[in-house]
Write a protein that holds these residues in place. Structure first.
Motif, PDB file in Angstrom:
ATOM      1  N   PHE A  59      42.994  34.060  35.937  1.00 20.72           N
ATOM      2  CA  PHE A  59      41.998  33.548  36.878  1.00 20.72           C
ATOM      3  C   PHE A  59      42.634  32.560  37.859  1.00 20.72           C
ATOM      4  O   PHE A  59      42.388  32.618  39.062  1.00 20.72           O
ATOM      5  CB  PHE A  59      40.837  32.887  36.124  1.00 20.72           C
ATOM      6  N   ALA A  62      44.598  34.306  40.614  1.00 16.72           N
ATOM      7  CA  ALA A  62      43.731  34.806  41.691  1.00 16.72           C
ATOM      8  C   ALA A  62      43.268  33.653  42.584  1.00 16.72           C
ATOM      9  O   ALA A  62      43.226  33.793  43.813  1.00 16.72           O
ATOM     10  CB  ALA A  62      42.533  35.548  41.092  1.00 16.72           C
ATOM     11  N   GLN A  63      42.955  32.510  41.979  1.00 14.61           N
ATOM     12  CA  GLN A  63      42.551  31.344  42.773  1.00 14.61           C
ATOM     13  C   GLN A  63      43.668  30.887  43.711  1.00 14.61           C
ATOM     14  O   GLN A  63      43.400  30.533  44.861  1.00 14.61           O
ATOM     15  CB  GLN A  63      42.158  30.180  41.852  1.00 14.61           C
ATOM     16  N   GLN A  66      43.869  33.177  46.659  1.00 10.50           N
ATOM     17  CA  GLN A  66      42.765  32.916  47.587  1.00 10.50           C
ATOM     18  C   GLN A  66      43.023  31.629  48.369  1.00 10.50           C
ATOM     19  O   GLN A  66      42.862  31.593  49.589  1.00 10.50           O
ATOM     20  CB  GLN A  66      41.445  32.830  46.823  1.00 10.50           C
ATOM     21  N   TYR A  78      40.949  39.222  41.444  1.00 11.40           N
ATOM     22  CA  TYR A  78      39.640  38.868  40.872  1.00 11.40           C
ATOM     23  C   TYR A  78      38.959  40.100  40.282  1.00 11.40           C
ATOM     24  O   TYR A  78      38.364  40.030  39.207  1.00 11.40           O
ATOM     25  CB  TYR A  78      38.735  38.241  41.937  1.00 11.40           C
ATOM     26  N   GLN A  79      39.051  41.219  40.968  1.00  8.16           N
ATOM     27  CA  GLN A  79      38.438  42.439  40.440  1.00  8.16           C
ATOM     28  C   GLN A  79      39.163  42.921  39.192  1.00  8.16           C
ATOM     29  O   GLN A  79      38.526  43.352  38.230  1.00  8.16           O
ATOM     30  CB  GLN A  79      38.395  43.527  41.511  1.00  8.16           C
ATOM     31  N   SER A  82      37.939  40.819  36.378  1.00  8.32           N
ATOM     32  CA  SER A  82      36.598  41.165  35.886  1.00  8.32           C
ATOM     33  C   SER A  82      36.602  42.451  35.063  1.00  8.32           C
ATOM     34  O   SER A  82      35.776  42.610  34.171  1.00  8.32           O
ATOM     35  CB  SER A  82      35.601  41.261  37.045  1.00  8.32           C
ATOM     36  N   SER A  94      34.375  35.314  39.122  1.00  7.51           N
ATOM     37  CA  SER A  94      35.440  36.196  39.565  1.00  7.51           C
ATOM     38  C   SER A  94      34.905  37.255  40.531  1.00  7.51           C
ATOM     39  O   SER A  94      35.522  37.530  41.571  1.00  7.51           O
ATOM     40  CB  SER A  94      36.099  36.862  38.351  1.00  7.51           C
ATOM     41  N   ASN A  97      34.015  35.475  43.836  1.00  4.11           N
ATOM     42  CA  ASN A  97      35.221  35.138  44.585  1.00  4.11           C
ATOM     43  C   ASN A  97      35.890  36.388  45.166  1.00  4.11           C
ATOM     44  O   ASN A  97      36.471  36.327  46.255  1.00  4.11           O
ATOM     45  CB  ASN A  97      36.204  34.367  43.707  1.00  4.11           C
ATOM     46  N   ALA A  98      35.803  37.494  44.445  1.00  7.55           N
ATOM     47  CA  ALA A  98      36.343  38.756  44.983  1.00  7.55           C
ATOM     48  C   ALA A  98      35.577  39.144  46.244  1.00  7.55           C
ATOM     49  O   ALA A  98      36.173  39.512  47.258  1.00  7.55           O
ATOM     50  CB  ALA A  98      36.250  39.868  43.942  1.00  7.55           C
ATOM     51  N   SER A 101      36.571  36.884  49.062  1.00 10.52           N
ATOM     52  CA  SER A 101      37.917  37.212  49.527  1.00 10.52           C
ATOM     53  C   SER A 101      37.902  38.477  50.383  1.00 10.52           C
ATOM     54  O   SER A 101      38.562  38.534  51.423  1.00 10.52           O
ATOM     55  CB  SER A 101      38.874  37.375  48.343  1.00 10.52           C
TER      56      SER A 101
END
Length: 186
Positions: A59, A62-63, A66, A78-79, A82, A94, A97-98, A101
């Motif tokens: 996680f 991914a942050q 971004q 993020y995908q 998930s 997640s 946020n996806a 993004s």
């Protein structure tokens, strides 16, 4: 692996001590014992909390993507998160946020799909109102005014306490006017 290391360390200590040799002095023996204990504790903790640690690492990765403006890569991560952790408490965030993004990467179709997934799976999530609003905003930018108006109007009923409710009603009105339906906008 940690058990083998622990066994090897104590085997060396026992062999050198029992033979009366000077191969290892007492301080080295103590250091090896402490090292093997630390390795063993680390291995046990990694095994018991490994999933949570890996989950948090994925996680945070991914942050970082971004935050660094790598929106397509962030959305994909993020995908992936998930899908990899479907039971994670971070999954709704997640997905949201996806969607954000994908939006920032100007990939409307992907953003719409991910926001819809979030709304279907987590209709009362704290980000659901914002996801619905973003869907309306994206559809309006795509000049799909009727669909945008519908998205915006859903916010009033589904999320009465949503701070975006006023903006959503305004967006619905503007979308209806743009669709040529001024009477419905009133």
């Amino acid at each position: 692996a940690s058990h083998l290391l622990t066994y090897s360390c104590f085997s060396i200590v026992f062999t050198s001590s029992s033979q009366g040799g000077n191969f290892l002095n007492r301080s080295i023996i103590r250091r090896l014992a402490n090292l093997s204990s630390a390795v063993l504790v680390t291995a046990v903790l990694a095994r018991s909390g490994g999933v949570a640690a890996a989950e948090n690492d994925d996680f945070r990765f991914a942050q970082r993507l971004q935050r660094d403006g790598m929106f397509i890569a962030a959305a994909e991560e993020y995908q992936r998160f998930s899908e990899k952790y479907p039971e994670s408490p971070l999954r709704p965030v997640s997905l949201f946020n996806a969607g954000e993004s994908w939006m920032r990467a100007a990939r409307a179709a992907e953003a719409l799909a991910v926001f819809e997934s979030l709304l279907t799976a987590y209709p009362s999530d704290e980000n659901a109102c914002k996801a619905r609003y973003y869907r309306g905003d994206i559809l309006r930018a795509m000049k799909k005014y009727r669909e945008a108006a519908d998205e915006f109007m859903m916010i009033e009923d589904a999320f009465p306490g949503c701070p975006l409710k006023g903006r959503a009603l305004l967006g619905a009105g503007e979308s209806l006017i743009a669709a040529g339906d001024s009477p419905a906008a009133a």
